[in-house]
Design a protein around this motif. Structure first.
Motif, mmCIF file in Angstrom:
data_model
loop_
_atom_site.group_PDB
_atom_site.id
_atom_site.type_symbol
_atom_site.label_atom_id
_atom_site.label_comp_id
_atom_site.label_asym_id
_atom_site.label_seq_id
_atom_site.Cartn_x
_atom_site.Cartn_y
_atom_site.Cartn_z
ATOM 1 N N LEU A 167 41.750 28.081 36.876
ATOM 2 C CA LEU A 167 40.726 27.196 37.431
ATOM 3 C C LEU A 167 40.092 27.783 38.688
ATOM 4 O O LEU A 167 38.866 27.762 38.852
ATOM 5 N N VAL A 168 40.927 28.302 39.592
ATOM 6 C CA VAL A 168 40.403 28.899 40.819
ATOM 7 C C VAL A 168 39.425 30.025 40.482
ATOM 8 O O VAL A 168 38.320 30.113 41.039
ATOM 9 N N ASN A 169 39.805 30.871 39.543
ATOM 10 C CA ASN A 169 38.972 32.016 39.203
ATOM 11 C C ASN A 169 37.763 31.609 38.362
ATOM 12 O O ASN A 169 36.688 32.216 38.472
ATOM 13 N N TRP A 170 37.924 30.569 37.537
ATOM 14 C CA TRP A 170 36.776 30.080 36.770
ATOM 15 C C TRP A 170 35.730 29.488 37.697
ATOM 16 O O TRP A 170 34.526 29.695 37.506
ATOM 17 N N PHE A 171 36.158 28.769 38.707
ATOM 18 C CA PHE A 171 35.200 28.207 39.671
ATOM 19 C C PHE A 171 34.501 29.305 40.465
ATOM 20 O O PHE A 171 33.364 29.116 40.921
ATOM 21 N N SER A 172 35.136 30.441 40.647
ATOM 22 C CA SER A 172 34.442 31.570 41.271
ATOM 23 C C SER A 172 33.306 32.060 40.386
ATOM 24 O O SER A 172 32.268 32.501 40.875
ATOM 25 N N ARG A 173 33.511 31.976 39.081
ATOM 26 C CA ARG A 173 32.479 32.403 38.144
ATOM 27 C C ARG A 173 31.411 31.322 37.940
ATOM 28 O O ARG A 173 30.258 31.633 37.639
ATOM 29 N N PHE A 174 31.811 30.056 38.095
ATOM 30 C CA PHE A 174 30.894 28.924 37.910
ATOM 31 C C PHE A 174 30.904 28.058 39.170
ATOM 32 O O PHE A 174 31.317 26.891 39.137
ATOM 33 N N PRO A 175 30.461 28.607 40.294
ATOM 34 C CA PRO A 175 30.574 27.870 41.565
ATOM 35 C C PRO A 175 29.760 26.585 41.597
ATOM 36 O O PRO A 175 30.038 25.695 42.414
ATOM 37 N N GLN A 176 28.760 26.443 40.730
ATOM 38 C CA GLN A 176 27.949 25.229 40.739
ATOM 39 C C GLN A 176 28.753 24.005 40.306
ATOM 40 O O GLN A 176 28.321 22.857 40.535
ATOM 41 N N TYR A 177 29.927 24.224 39.697
ATOM 42 C CA TYR A 177 30.756 23.094 39.267
ATOM 43 C C TYR A 177 31.905 22.800 40.221
ATOM 44 O O TYR A 177 32.654 21.844 40.016
ATOM 45 N N LYS A 178 32.030 23.591 41.262
ATOM 46 C CA LYS A 178 33.162 23.415 42.175
ATOM 47 C C LYS A 178 33.133 22.055 42.882
ATOM 48 O O LYS A 178 34.172 21.470 43.188
ATOM 49 N N SER A 179 31.956 21.521 43.116
ATOM 50 C CA SER A 179 31.846 20.251 43.831
ATOM 51 C C SER A 179 31.866 19.031 42.903
ATOM 52 O O SER A 179 31.833 17.894 43.370
ATOM 53 N N HIS A 180 31.933 19.264 41.602
ATOM 54 C CA HIS A 180 31.904 18.154 40.658
ATOM 55 C C HIS A 180 33.253 17.431 40.630
ATOM 56 O O HIS A 180 34.311 18.030 40.852
ATOM 57 N N ASP A 181 33.212 16.137 40.314
ATOM 58 C CA ASP A 181 34.456 15.426 40.024
ATOM 59 C C ASP A 181 35.130 16.110 38.843
ATOM 60 O O ASP A 181 34.478 16.459 37.847
ATOM 61 N N PHE A 182 36.437 16.285 38.950
ATOM 62 C CA PHE A 182 37.188 17.060 37.956
ATOM 63 C C PHE A 182 38.284 16.180 37.361
ATOM 64 O O PHE A 182 39.026 15.505 38.082
ATOM 65 N N TYR A 183 38.370 16.196 36.035
ATOM 66 C CA TYR A 183 39.389 15.443 35.312
ATOM 67 C C TYR A 183 40.096 16.367 34.328
ATOM 68 O O TYR A 183 39.506 17.312 33.801
#
Length: 483
Positions: A167-183
């Protein structure tokens, strides 16, 4: 009730944070430029319209060992920038979230009935959220490792740590989703994966600055293996109450099995094998569905059928004595799912099996080696539920009510064992003025059933499953009759 094994599980998150917090957060630089390289332009057999915004590829979780997990991501059909992000995990352990969750349950593109192409799922969950599917643990599906000893170390802790790193590394690749609510969501043995991953995210977040945190809001699990005592009690009582076993056999199981013990006795293992044998001519995953009667090819190509997993796999897994069966569900579709994902043009389009890293094995719905060698040491995840309910996470549990593998009976037992105050009483919910199931709201947890669904609710009852996820994400009650 918490067994000694469950107690042993509790301290691991503290150790996990200490060992991995700094290394994980600094492991991979921002690589959003790789995001577009993961875009899937078109898949063989996919309709040209409507367009589906999708990405897939590998995310490294351990550079030293050459360990990488494969993902498939679908942006929400409308307003993806405003929609939450939902991670889906299948269980097993060893079954593919790509083959099950994405391609045959809740993804927007489902493999068709002959494996030649894809059809649009009008009940896809990406109507409500951005959907991320992960093949986990390593060794499942297209995920791989260059260090074979990794497969000897697989257990719930290993999986939770790897998935958090993913997840940490995926958010580095898709930073636009880092601030989204996550479930986090999943079914069957993901009943272990999901709350344990939620706990790891929760513990890490406490040590991170706000802009580094994963915005975890809650989790939802279906037909979820949760506590061995209640789950196996449920299996036995369901088989008896649905006339699968006789009164005499039911009494025999009760006399020889103490499911509070781990491992259970040899005699208990024997009678449970006999119980599983009684399902040979019906489908344990949906006791009222037609049995898959083939020439045996479905069994040989996938190990997820109830027959084989109950008998052959348990014979190889006696030392664990938890009498496991795969969490996969195989109503005769394993052959065409596997045929599709083993096509070279499909793998190329998905950016899978790059450099032939899994050339020594074919893609399969469920992995025999993972199931056989996975260390199922965690007896219960109920302590995690208690912890995360107190932390204020939104938690929903749902059950297809004709599943004999993880029956609603056992789930009701373990939910009751949490001792939560009731907020609203057991009541029906509706779809098109028909009872779709029932639900009860506790302080901190909602439990729902889906009428007529088996082990894989989004496949058996896709319209009802879409209502479930919409209600969960919007934090609203399931619909009353007039809605």
């Amino acid at each position: 009730m918490a067994s000694p094994t469950a107690v042993r599980h509790l301290p691991f998150t503290i150790l996990l944070v200490a060992l991995s917090l700094l290394s994980v957060s600094a492991m991979v630089p921002h690589d959003r430029h790789r995001q577009e390289g993961d875009r899937v332009r078109f898949l063989p057999g996919q309709l040209r319209s409507p367009a589906v915004s999708q990405f897939s590829g590998y995310v490294t979780v351990n550079e030293h060992n050459g360990r990488a997990l494969f993902y498939w991501f679908f942006e929400a059909q409308t307003s993806p920038a405003q929609k939450p992000l939902v991670l889906w995990l299948n269980g097993g352990p060893g079954c593919s979230s790509v083959g099950y969750g994405a391609a045959s349950e809740l993804g927007p593109l489902l493999v068709n009935s002959n494996g030649t192409g894809l059809e649009l799922n009008k009940f896809a969950w990406n109507k409500e959220a951005n959907l991320l599917f992960l093949e986990s643990p390593v060794g499942v599906g297209f995920s791989y490792t260059n260090t074979s000893s990794d497969l000897d170390n697989l257990d719930d802790r290993f999986v939770a740590k790897d998935t958090y790193t993913f997840l940490v590394n995926w958010f580095s690749r898709f930073p636009q989703y880092k601030s989204h609510d996550f479930y986090i969501s999943g079914e069957s043995y993901a009943g272990h994966y999901v709350p344990q991953l939620a706990e790891v995210v929760y513990e890490h977040n406490k040590h991170l600055e706000a802009n580094q945190q994963i915005h975890l809001k809650g989790f939802i699990v279906g037909n979820a293996e949760t506590d061995d005592y209640y789950d196996y009690t449920g299996i036995v009582e369901f088989a008896w109450s649905h006339s699968v076993i006789s009164d005499q056999f039911y009494e025999r199981v009760k006399n020889v099995c103490d499911f509070k013990l781990s491992p259970t006795s040899t005699e208990c293992g024997h009678v449970m094998d006999l119980l599983y044998h009684t399902y040979n001519e019906i489908d344990i995953y949906n006791v009222y569905a037609p049995k898959c009667n083939t020439d045996g090819s479905a069994l040989s190509s996938s190990s997820s059928s109830s027959d084989r997993s109950a008998v052959e796999k348990e014979a190889k897994n006696k030392s664990k004595r938890r009498l496991r069966m795969y969490s996969g569900y195989d109503p005769c579709y394993s052959n065409y799912i596997e045929a599709y994902f083993n096509r070279m043009d499909v793998q190329k389009s998905l950016h899978a099996n790059t450099s032939g890293r899994i050339k020594d094995r074919t893609w399969s719905l469920c992995s025999d080696p993972i199931f056989d060698f996975y260390d199922m040491e965690v007896f219960s995840v109920l302590p995690i539920y208690s912890k995360l309910i107190k932390a204020g996470l939104r938690i929903w549990v749902y059950s297809g009510d004709v599943d004999g593998r993880v029956p609603v009976i056992g789930s009701r037992y373990w939910v009751d064992a949490l001792g939560l105050p009731i907020k609203s009483q057991w009541q029906p919910w509706y779809l098109k003025n028909q009872v779709a199931g029932r639900y009860v709201e506790y302080e901190g947890l909602t439990m729902a059933t889906v009428r007529g669904a088996g082990h894989t609710v989004p496949q058996d009852k896709p319209a009802e499953a879409l209502v479930l996820i919409k209600s969960f994400l919007s934090d609203t009650q399931l619909p009353a009759k007039n809605n």
